[in-house]
Design an enzyme around this catalytic site. Structure first.
Site, PDB file in Angstrom:
ATOM      1  N   ASP A   1      -2.434  37.266  -2.456  1.00  0.00           N
ATOM      2  CA  ASP A   1      -3.321  37.551  -1.801  1.00  0.00           C
ATOM      3  C   ASP A   1      -4.746  37.406  -2.354  1.00  0.00           C
ATOM      4  OD1 ASP A   1      -5.400  39.108  -0.513  1.00  0.00           O
ATOM      5  OD2 ASP A   1      -4.091  41.103  -0.423  1.00  0.00           O
TER       6      ASP A   1
ATOM      7  N   THR B   1      -9.716  26.743  18.917  1.00  0.00           N
ATOM      8  CA  THR B   1      -8.923  25.588  18.544  1.00  0.00           C
ATOM      9  C   THR B   1      -7.471  26.090  18.816  1.00  0.00           C
ATOM     10  OG1 THR B   1     -10.430  25.155  16.827  1.00  0.00           O
ATOM     11  CG2 THR B   1      -8.383  24.280  16.728  1.00  0.00           C
TER      12      THR B   1
ATOM     13  N   TYR C   1     -14.141  41.296  12.038  1.00  0.00           N
ATOM     14  CA  TYR C   1     -14.048  39.722  11.928  1.00  0.00           C
ATOM     15  C   TYR C   1     -15.397  39.201  11.973  1.00  0.00           C
ATOM     16  CZ  TYR C   1     -12.270  35.157  13.051  1.00  0.00           C
ATOM     17  OH  TYR C   1     -12.079  33.573  12.969  1.00  0.00           O
TER      18      TYR C   1
ATOM     19  N   GLY D   1      -0.017  34.287   8.411  1.00  0.00           N
ATOM     20  CA  GLY D   1       0.623  33.169   8.340  1.00  0.00           C
ATOM     21  C   GLY D   1       2.046  32.957   8.070  1.00  0.00           C
TER      22      GLY D   1
ATOM     23  N   ASN E   1      -1.017  34.889   1.604  1.00  0.00           N
ATOM     24  CA  ASN E   1      -0.317  36.147   1.570  1.00  0.00           C
ATOM     25  C   ASN E   1       0.412  36.461   2.731  1.00  0.00           C
ATOM     26  OD1 ASN E   1      -1.994  37.178   3.386  1.00  0.00           O
ATOM     27  ND2 ASN E   1      -2.691  38.848   2.657  1.00  0.00           N
TER      28      ASN E   1
END
Ligand code: UDP
Length: 317
Positions: A56, A178, A148, A36, A32
């Site tokens: 989404d 990462t 989260y 990103g 969505n």
């Protein structure tokens, strides 16, 4: 295989798409674009085995748009940096709950395998060190990071429930810190923040006294672990990360050295509930996947710094 990847326009998601395509799979990327970026997928525009759908996954999910054949579902969609999930706490909870439910339903409807990328945040501010998968964690359920942590913990529970109730072939990866190309420069995470500051010659902002620890896994190592996990029969969570632990202060010093920067180090307040230590125990991944990270920190950081320079976002001037 035909693989649906949610969060395809994200940092690790886009690298996962690359890997799946390289292995000869067909990929439908879904995102969505909340956190990103399509920039991460522009190199795939002319690849016929890749399709992108702007959607989404928390909303009335259009499963029909995914086509008739779905062999695997890789659910990576989520805000993942503290700055992003603190800015979007409700969306973060939604994608771990409703989003995971929708992706699991998609896998169930097609008899597809399912992989979810969970997080080391499931361990919260861990009292067991290094973190082993059997540790249940020390999470503040109402703190700022809880949107989260609890979203991912719920997503893991839901994944296990779908496996136990519906027999879905599930895998759960717990991803530790990462880094690599396609990270967002201003997502607040320590790798882009320090690299940007070092490349600009500005002071590196160490939060707290810098004694908190992290360990950093290069993205190609992470994707290798995810790809192997996707084909394993392990249903319980598997840690994926680099066990080379260091303090944040030490990390700042290494970045200054690596970039030959004249930057100094300044202290800023430690964010609430910032985990004091984090290091994955990767014995399980090593045993069942034959996996361990191979990219040295200096090499990975060099590739990442080169990426930021190429993007022209970090000052190389
Ligand atoms: N950090 C820091 N300076 C920054 C950004 C982060 O000292 O400019 C610290 C942060 O407090 C944490 C660690 O670096 O202890 C890793 O932070 P990050 O946001 O990358 O991810 P986390 O591991 O906390 O999810």
């Amino acid at each position: 295989m035909r693989v649906i990847v949610s969060g395809a326009a994200g940092f690790i998601g886009s690298h996962m798409c690359d890997r799946l395509l390289k292995e000869g799979h067909t990929v439908v990327g879904v995102d969505n674009l909340l956190t990103g970026s399509l920039d991460n997928l522009t190199h795939l525009r002319s690849i016929s085995a890749f399709q992108f759908i702007a959607q989404d996954v928390t909303q009335g999910f259009d499963a029909a748009a995914m086509g008739v054949a779905v062999d695997a579902v890789v659910h990576m969609a989520s805000a993942a940096s503290p700055k992003d999930y603190l800015a979007h706490p409700i969306e973060t909870l939604d994608v771990g709950s409703a989003g995971t439910r929708n992706m699991l339903e998609l896998a169930r409807a097609h008899g597809a395998r399912f992989l979810i990328t969970s997080t080391s945040e499931c361990y919260g501010d861990p009292l067991v060190h290094p973190q082993v998968e059997t540790y249940w964690g020390n999470v503040n359920p109402v703190g700022p990071r809880s949107c989260y942590d609890e979203s991912k913990r719920y997503a893991e529970a839901l994944t296990m429930a779908y496996h136990r109730t519906h027999g879905v072939r599930t895998n759960i990866a717990r991803i530790f810190n990462t880094y690599g190309p396609r990270m967002k420069l201003y997502d607040g995470r320590v790798v882009p923040a320090f690299l940007d500051q070092a490349l600009r010659g500005e002071p590196l902002t160490v939060f707290g006294d810098g004694s908190q620890t992290r360990s950093f896994c290069y993205v190609s190592d992470m994707v290798e672990g995810l790809y192997r996990l996707m084909f394993s029969n392990e249903r319980y969570p598997v840690n994926l990360g680099n066990p080379q632990e260091m303090t944040i202060l030490e990390f700042a010093e290494r970045i200054v050295k690596l970039t030959h920067s004249a930057s100094t180090i300044v202290r800023e307040p430690l964010p609430e509930d910032d985990p004091k230590q984090r290091k994955p125990d990767i014995a399980k991944a090593n045993r069942i996947l034959g996996w361990e990270p191979t990219v040295p920190l200096e090499d990975g950081l060099q590739h990442t710094a080169d990426y930021f320079r190429r993007k022209g976002t970090a000052a190389a001037d």
